[in-house]
Design an enzyme around this catalytic site. Structure first.
Site, PDB file in Angstrom:
ATOM      1  CE  LYS A   1      25.253   4.207 -21.125  1.00 13.33           C
ATOM      2  NZ  LYS A   1      26.345   4.799 -20.300  1.00 13.33           N
TER       3      LYS A   1
ATOM      4  N   GLY B   1      23.993  -4.416 -20.172  1.00 12.82           N
ATOM      5  CA  GLY B   1      22.903  -5.133 -19.520  1.00 12.82           C
ATOM      6  C   GLY B   1      21.570  -4.463 -19.794  1.00 12.82           C
TER       7      GLY B   1
ATOM      8  CG  ASP C   1      21.819   4.166 -18.619  1.00 15.79           C
ATOM      9  OD1 ASP C   1      23.023   3.833 -18.653  1.00 15.79           O
ATOM     10  OD2 ASP C   1      21.418   5.311 -18.364  1.00 15.79           O
TER      11      ASP C   1
HETATM   12  C1  LIG Z   1      25.956   5.695 -14.925  1.00 14.40           C
HETATM   13  C2  LIG Z   1      25.008   5.575 -16.087  1.00 14.40           C
HETATM   14  C3  LIG Z   1      25.101   6.793 -16.985  1.00 14.40           C
HETATM   15  O1  LIG Z   1      24.437   6.576 -18.202  1.00 14.40           O
HETATM   16  O2  LIG Z   1      25.260   4.448 -16.924  1.00 14.40           O
HETATM   17  P1  LIG Z   1      26.335   3.266 -16.806  1.00 14.40           P
HETATM   18  O3  LIG Z   1      27.657   3.837 -16.517  1.00 14.40           O
HETATM   19  O4  LIG Z   1      25.834   2.373 -15.722  1.00 14.40           O
HETATM   20  O5  LIG Z   1      26.277   2.634 -18.158  1.00 14.40           O
HETATM   21  C4  LIG Z   1      23.561   5.405 -15.597  1.00 14.40           C
HETATM   22  O6  LIG Z   1      23.167   6.523 -14.835  1.00 14.40           O
HETATM   23  C5  LIG Z   1      23.320   4.113 -14.812  1.00 14.40           C
HETATM   24  O7  LIG Z   1      22.077   3.633 -15.228  1.00 14.40           O
HETATM   25  P2  LIG Z   1      21.613   2.192 -14.757  1.00 14.40           P
HETATM   26  O8  LIG Z   1      22.788   1.250 -14.806  1.00 14.40           O
HETATM   27  O9  LIG Z   1      20.389   1.838 -15.507  1.00 14.40           O
HETATM   28  O10 LIG Z   1      21.301   2.493 -13.230  1.00 14.40           O
HETATM   29  P3  LIG Z   1      20.215   1.790 -12.335  1.00 14.40           P
HETATM   30  O11 LIG Z   1      20.326   0.307 -12.490  1.00 14.40           O
HETATM   31  O12 LIG Z   1      18.894   2.460 -12.556  1.00 14.40           O
HETATM   32  O13 LIG Z   1      20.757   2.245 -10.872  1.00 14.40           O
HETATM   33  C6  LIG Z   1      21.936   1.651 -10.369  1.00 14.40           C
HETATM   34  C7  LIG Z   1      22.400   2.505  -9.199  1.00 14.40           C
HETATM   35  O14 LIG Z   1      23.038   3.704  -9.715  1.00 14.40           O
HETATM   36  C8  LIG Z   1      22.673   4.837  -8.932  1.00 14.40           C
HETATM   37  N1  LIG Z   1      21.949   5.779  -9.805  1.00 14.40           N
HETATM   38  C9  LIG Z   1      21.545   5.415 -11.049  1.00 14.40           C
HETATM   39  C10 LIG Z   1      20.895   6.353 -11.841  1.00 14.40           C
HETATM   40  C11 LIG Z   1      20.646   7.640 -11.318  1.00 14.40           C
HETATM   41  N2  LIG Z   1      20.005   8.571 -12.039  1.00 14.40           N
HETATM   42  N3  LIG Z   1      21.057   7.966 -10.057  1.00 14.40           N
HETATM   43  C12 LIG Z   1      21.716   7.058  -9.299  1.00 14.40           C
HETATM   44  O15 LIG Z   1      22.094   7.393  -8.155  1.00 14.40           O
HETATM   45  C13 LIG Z   1      21.833   4.304  -7.778  1.00 14.40           C
HETATM   46  O16 LIG Z   1      22.701   3.992  -6.722  1.00 14.40           O
HETATM   47  C14 LIG Z   1      21.264   3.021  -8.345  1.00 14.40           C
HETATM   48  O17 LIG Z   1      20.926   2.092  -7.320  1.00 14.40           O
HETATM   49  N1  LIG Z   2      22.613  -9.287 -19.910  1.00 15.65           N
HETATM   50  C1  LIG Z   2      23.504  -8.598 -19.168  1.00 15.65           C
HETATM   51  N2  LIG Z   2      24.615  -8.069 -19.737  1.00 15.65           N
HETATM   52  C2  LIG Z   2      25.502  -7.348 -18.992  1.00 15.65           C
HETATM   53  N3  LIG Z   2      25.370  -7.111 -17.677  1.00 15.65           N
HETATM   54  C3  LIG Z   2      24.287  -7.633 -17.079  1.00 15.65           C
HETATM   55  C4  LIG Z   2      23.310  -8.388 -17.785  1.00 15.65           C
HETATM   56  N4  LIG Z   2      22.338  -8.731 -16.908  1.00 15.65           N
HETATM   57  C5  LIG Z   2      22.691  -8.229 -15.721  1.00 15.65           C
HETATM   58  N5  LIG Z   2      23.865  -7.590 -15.794  1.00 15.65           N
HETATM   59  C6  LIG Z   2      24.541  -6.907 -14.666  1.00 15.65           C
HETATM   60  O1  LIG Z   2      24.313  -5.512 -14.839  1.00 15.65           O
HETATM   61  C7  LIG Z   2      25.481  -4.757 -14.526  1.00 15.65           C
HETATM   62  C8  LIG Z   2      25.909  -3.980 -15.733  1.00 15.65           C
HETATM   63  O2  LIG Z   2      24.800  -3.401 -16.279  1.00 15.65           O
HETATM   64  P1  LIG Z   2      25.041  -2.531 -17.569  1.00 15.65           P
HETATM   65  O3  LIG Z   2      23.760  -1.950 -17.986  1.00 15.65           O
HETATM   66  O4  LIG Z   2      25.815  -3.347 -18.539  1.00 15.65           O
HETATM   67  O5  LIG Z   2      25.954  -1.413 -16.941  1.00 15.65           O
HETATM   68  P2  LIG Z   2      27.164  -0.751 -17.601  1.00 15.65           P
HETATM   69  O6  LIG Z   2      26.598   0.356 -18.389  1.00 15.65           O
HETATM   70  O7  LIG Z   2      28.007  -0.331 -16.464  1.00 15.65           O
HETATM   71  O8  LIG Z   2      27.837  -1.772 -18.464  1.00 15.65           O
HETATM   72  C9  LIG Z   2      26.562  -5.727 -14.162  1.00 15.65           C
HETATM   73  O9  LIG Z   2      26.664  -5.735 -12.763  1.00 15.65           O
HETATM   74  C10 LIG Z   2      26.053  -7.077 -14.664  1.00 15.65           C
HETATM   75  O10 LIG Z   2      26.430  -8.095 -13.773  1.00 15.65           O
END
Ligand SMILES: C[C@@](CO)(OP(=O)(O)O)[C@H](O)COP(=O)(O)OP(=O)(O)OC[C@H]1O[C@@H](n2ccc(N)nc2=O)[C@H](O)[C@@H]1O
Ligand SMILES: Nc1ncnc2c1ncn2[C@@H]1O[C@H](COP(=O)(O)OP(=O)(O)O)[C@@H](O)[C@H]1O
Length: 316
Positions: free
Chosen positions: A11, A104, A138
């Site tokens: 995404k 992930g 997410d």
């Molecule tokens: C930043 C975003 C934007 O789409 O995506 P990525 O860049 O990771 O793809 C998301 O909010 C990432 O979602 P996700 O990766 O599922 O986050 P989670 O595992 O639920 O949370 C990881 C950490 O991010 C912070 N977190 C996440 C979501 C949220 N609404 N508030 C937060 O403060 C918290 O510190 C949490 O412990």
């Molecule tokens: N199957 C997986 N693929 C990618 N990342 C993973 C997976 N399982 C656990 N992780 C952990 O999750 C984190 C990334 O999560 P992800 O949802 O891919 O976040 P981001 O949107 O930042 O790529 C990394 O710290 C990675 O080590």
């Protein structure tokens, strides 16, 4: 049952607005997320030894209980109270890890959907969403995919019609050495912008309404030009990571670009283009400076769906 194959699309965030803090310590968000056709593939095979096994072709990714695929399988099996269920899962990784593309989260969502089919559980959307939300903010979006407004922590979805979306494809780039911790990015955002955080539900709802009725959702429906893409985490991360600043400048120079932004907490960067051919032309025009700066590039279509079972043998 025969093997089950599942596609796990990545995404991008077309809008990421940090509204304030929630009692659970997460941030209250207003986002628009968009599936793209860069995807991982999972192949699942049922076993009788009550073991959850994962094999991945990504050497940098653990295959133990820290992997979101294994965590999803363990949570699903415990919630249905069937500890005797077993599975061998093979992951073909394409989505860059920790890149802001939910690779992930999408793999975890794919594991939920794949196991629901493989183990014949027929859990239904609501229960799968509940499991996904427990595993990551997410992950519910990754189940549904397409173009969605995402509120709450990111788990409350409202579909957006993108029938007339001007940006049908992206030129996506990532620097292999760049990495951004999501918790760090949110913590930094709180440090820098916490004084401006909203804290009343009616103020959160006012921002949600502004997004629902704003120019981005209108443009996605084909009514009006694409506005500047807002990502509050980009404002926090960009000053700290030189390759992100350089990458955004490069993407803005691509022919036919409509808009440029960082995805999620980064470090992936994308340029929206009207179609795949324009994205590929921009990639060709920028090939030299992209290579000189060490970026890896993908051209992807904006997709209409999230995780999906592969029934026609198409997934490699
Ligand atoms: C930043 C975003 C934007 O789409 O995506 P990525 O860049 O990771 O793809 C998301 O909010 C990432 O979602 P996700 O990766 O599922 O986050 P989670 O595992 O639920 O949370 C990881 C950490 O991010 C912070 N977190 C996440 C979501 C949220 N609404 N508030 C937060 O403060 C918290 O510190 C949490 O412990
Ligand atoms: N199957 C997986 N693929 C990618 N990342 C993973 C997976 N399982 C656990 N992780 C952990 O999750 C984190 C990334 O999560 P992800 O949802 O891919 O976040 P981001 O949107 O930042 O790529 C990394 O710290 C990675 O080590």
């Amino acid at each position: 049952m025969a093997d089950v194959t599942v596609r796990a699309p990545a995404k991008i965030n077309l809008h990421l607005e940090v509204l304030g803090l929630r009692p659970d310590g997460y941030h209250e968000l207003a986002m628009v997320m968009q599936s793209i056709d860069l995807a991982d593939t999972l192949v699942l095979r049922s076993t009788a030894d009550a073991t959850i096994r994962l094999r991945s072709d990504s050497p940098e990714l653990p295959s133990d209980g820290t992997n979101l695929i294994v965590r999803a399988a363990e949570l699903l099996r415990s919630r249905v109270g069937l500890p005797e269920l077993g599975v061998d899962i093979t992951l073909h990784k394409r989505i860059p890890i920790g890149a802001g593309l939910a690779g992930g989260s999408s793999d975890g969502a794919a594991a939920l959907v794949g196991l629901d089919a493989l183990w014949g559980l027929s859990l239904g959307t609501a229960r799968l969403h509940g499991l996904a939300a427990a595993l990551g903010s997410d992950m519910p979006f990754c189940l549904e995919g397409g173009t969605q407004l995402c509120f709450g922590r990111g788990e409350r979805l409202e579909p957006v019609t993108a029938a007339g979306a001007p940006g049908q494809a992206v030129l996506l780039i990532k620097h292999p050495e760049a990495s951004v911790s999501t918790p760090w990015a949110y913590g930094r955002c709180r440090d820098l912008r916490g004084d401006f955080y909203l804290d009343a539900e009616e103020d959160f709802e006012q921002r949600r309404q502004a997004l629902r009725r704003g120019p981005l959702v209108a443009a996605l429906a084909g009514q009006g030009p694409l506005p500047h893409l807002r990502n509050d985490l980009q404002a926090v991360v960009e000053p700290e990571v030189e390759s992100i600043r350089a990458g955004l400048d490069l993407l803005r120079r691509g022919p036919g670009v409509l808009a440029v932004a960082m995805s999620g907490s980064g470090p992936s960067l994308f340029a929206l283009h009207p179609d795949l051919a324009t994205a590929e032309a921009a990639r060709a025009a920028l090939a030299e400076p992209l290579a000189a700066l060490g970026f890896v590039a993908w051209c992807c279509r904006c997709g209409g769906s999230g995780v999906s079972l592969v029934t026609d043998g198409s997934a490699p």
